[in-house]
Design a protein around this motif. Structure first.
Motif, PDB file in Angstrom:
ATOM      1  N   ARG A   1       0.827  -1.194   0.000  1.00  0.00           N
ATOM      2  CA  ARG A   1       0.000   0.000   0.000  1.00  0.00           C
ATOM      3  C   ARG A   1       0.870   1.255   0.000  1.00  0.00           C
ATOM      4  O   ARG A   1       2.055   1.217   0.314  1.00  0.00           O
ATOM      5  CB  ARG A   1      -0.930   0.012   1.209  1.00  0.00           C
ATOM      6  N   TYR A   2       0.225   2.342  -0.369  1.00  0.00           N
ATOM      7  CA  TYR A   2       0.828   3.662  -0.288  1.00  0.00           C
ATOM      8  C   TYR A   2       0.359   4.316   1.004  1.00  0.00           C
ATOM      9  O   TYR A   2      -0.800   4.158   1.403  1.00  0.00           O
ATOM     10  CB  TYR A   2       0.422   4.513  -1.488  1.00  0.00           C
ATOM     11  N   GLU A   3       1.243   5.058   1.648  1.00  0.00           N
ATOM     12  CA  GLU A   3       0.894   5.707   2.915  1.00  0.00           C
ATOM     13  C   GLU A   3       1.268   7.187   2.851  1.00  0.00           C
ATOM     14  O   GLU A   3       2.356   7.540   2.398  1.00  0.00           O
ATOM     15  CB  GLU A   3       1.626   5.047   4.087  1.00  0.00           C
TER      16      GLU A   3
ATOM     17  N   LYS B   1       1.209  10.552   5.545  1.00  0.00           N
ATOM     18  CA  LYS B   1       1.039  10.898   6.949  1.00  0.00           C
ATOM     19  C   LYS B   1       0.833  12.398   7.126  1.00  0.00           C
ATOM     20  O   LYS B   1       1.424  13.213   6.410  1.00  0.00           O
ATOM     21  CB  LYS B   1       2.250  10.443   7.766  1.00  0.00           C
TER      22      LYS B   1
ATOM     23  N   ARG C   1      10.010  -0.902   2.958  1.00  0.00           N
ATOM     24  CA  ARG C   1       9.652   0.131   1.991  1.00  0.00           C
ATOM     25  C   ARG C   1      10.419  -0.138   0.716  1.00  0.00           C
ATOM     26  O   ARG C   1      11.648  -0.275   0.735  1.00  0.00           O
ATOM     27  CB  ARG C   1      10.021   1.504   2.556  1.00  0.00           C
TER      28      ARG C   1
ATOM     29  N   THR D   1       4.769   0.556   0.666  1.00  0.00           N
ATOM     30  CA  THR D   1       5.008  -0.096   1.944  1.00  0.00           C
ATOM     31  C   THR D   1       4.518  -1.534   1.871  1.00  0.00           C
ATOM     32  O   THR D   1       3.400  -1.797   1.428  1.00  0.00           O
ATOM     33  CB  THR D   1       4.280   0.644   3.071  1.00  0.00           C
TER      34      THR D   1
ATOM     35  N   GLU E   1      -2.902   8.839   9.199  1.00  0.00           N
ATOM     36  CA  GLU E   1      -2.319   8.139   8.050  1.00  0.00           C
ATOM     37  C   GLU E   1      -3.417   7.768   7.063  1.00  0.00           C
ATOM     38  O   GLU E   1      -4.431   7.175   7.450  1.00  0.00           O
ATOM     39  CB  GLU E   1      -1.578   6.887   8.490  1.00  0.00           C
TER      40      GLU E   1
ATOM     41  N   LYS F   1      -3.994   5.420   3.889  1.00  0.00           N
ATOM     42  CA  LYS F   1      -3.352   4.238   3.320  1.00  0.00           C
ATOM     43  C   LYS F   1      -4.252   3.693   2.221  1.00  0.00           C
ATOM     44  O   LYS F   1      -5.445   3.466   2.445  1.00  0.00           O
ATOM     45  CB  LYS F   1      -3.131   3.179   4.394  1.00  0.00           C
TER      46      LYS F   1
END
Length: 300
Positions: A42-44, A46, A128, A133, A234, A236
């Motif tokens: 997944r992409y995160e 923050k 990463r 991630t 976050e 996600k």
């Protein structure tokens, strides 16, 4: 109980095709939340948000997303013990922004004070790769996890678990990994619905940790590693973050931040110099109250 019998009883494996981690049979409460809300790739993104604005953010998210029934207002407890080399290799990989980096942690869902040798925990490698991630993890009783990671005892495992177990064992032995710091917080989780099924948003409150006495059930004093007036948000997503979500963060003046709870703990306890690229808003100033109340989880 050996690790083999645990896996067979739980009926899980360490990396299923849809990314759900293994959990004990009859998973319930916070552990059930952990099972459903886990993604492999997944992409995160923050952000931080002032706690005074969290009710507004919560209302906006609830209008478009589902709140997990085991994720109460205020959050459920998450505690992680991070492992690193004597010279903090994983910490410096994060600070230097390496495109490929990883870290090893043991994670507990639920009140640490209630943790026993039989309480399920997750052993997880988080890595990463460029902007993506990835997580691989497996569940086992806390006592077995401690014998494996801390005492470096050999453990039995099912054939389906062998690659992951051997990878972790090799990392610990070759890099001389050891417990370094803990992080803890109260997490609220929202999951997408309809067209946003791959979206997950979390709000982490009261981020804290310690640099010693790593037994989860210890009554050792924790310190806030991020000012308690701030929560970490976050976003996600498996593929993309929907426009409405990024529009919401813009309307609420939520700036994208580069923050690692693990790195915050390392810096808060003076194990490494504070990074110059960190967000200044996340620094606890001299004189600010940084002691975590003993009853932080008692009302949940």
């Amino acid at each position: 109980m050996g690790i083999t019998s645990w896996f067979k009883r739980a009926g899980g494996d360490e990396s299923s095709t849809d990314g759900d981690p293994p959990t004990p049979a009859r998973a319930s409460g916070f552990q059930e939340t952990a099972s459903r809300l886990h993604a492999f790739n997944r992409y995160e993104i923050k952000y931080f948000v002032d706690e005074m604005r969290v009710p507004e953010l919560r209302r906006e998210l609830a209008a478009r997303m589902d709140s997990d029934p085991h994720s109460p207002v205020g959050g459920y407890p998450v505690t992680s013990l991070y492992y690193d080399t004597p010279d903090l290799r994983f910490y410096w990989e994060k600070i230097e922004g390496l495109k490929f980096r990883r870290k090893l942690r043991m994670r507990l869902y639920g009140d640490p004070a209630a943790c026993t040798e039989e309480t399920p925990v997750q052993i997880e490698i988080k890595q990463r790769v460029n902007r993506v991630t990835q997580k691989r993890r497996t569940a086992m009783p806390y006592g077995i996890a401690r014998s494996w990671l801390d005492d470096r005892q050999m453990i039995e495992c099912d054939d389906s678990q062998r690659p992951f177990v051997e990878e972790v064992t090799t990392l610990i032995g070759n890099l001389d990994l050891r417990p370094t710091v803990t992080t803890g917080y109260l997490r609220e989780a929202f999951v997408g619905r309809d067209a946003d099924l791959g979206l997950r948003v979390t709000i982490d409150h009261k981020v804290h940790g310690r640099d010693g006495d790593f037994y989860f059930g210890s009554k050792a004093q924790n310190r806030f590693t991020i000012p308690p007036r701030l929560a970490i948000v976050e976003l996600k997503a498996n593929e993309r973050v929907p426009y409405w979500a990024t529009d919401l963060t813009a309307r609420m003046d939520m700036s994208v931040i580069r923050v690692s709870k693990y790195c915050q703990s390392i810096q808060a306890f003076g194990l490494a110099p504070r990074s110059i690229v960190g967000a200044p808003e996340l620094i606890i100033l001299p004189g600010e109250h940084d002691r975590v109340p003993d009853d932080l989880f008692s009302t949940l």
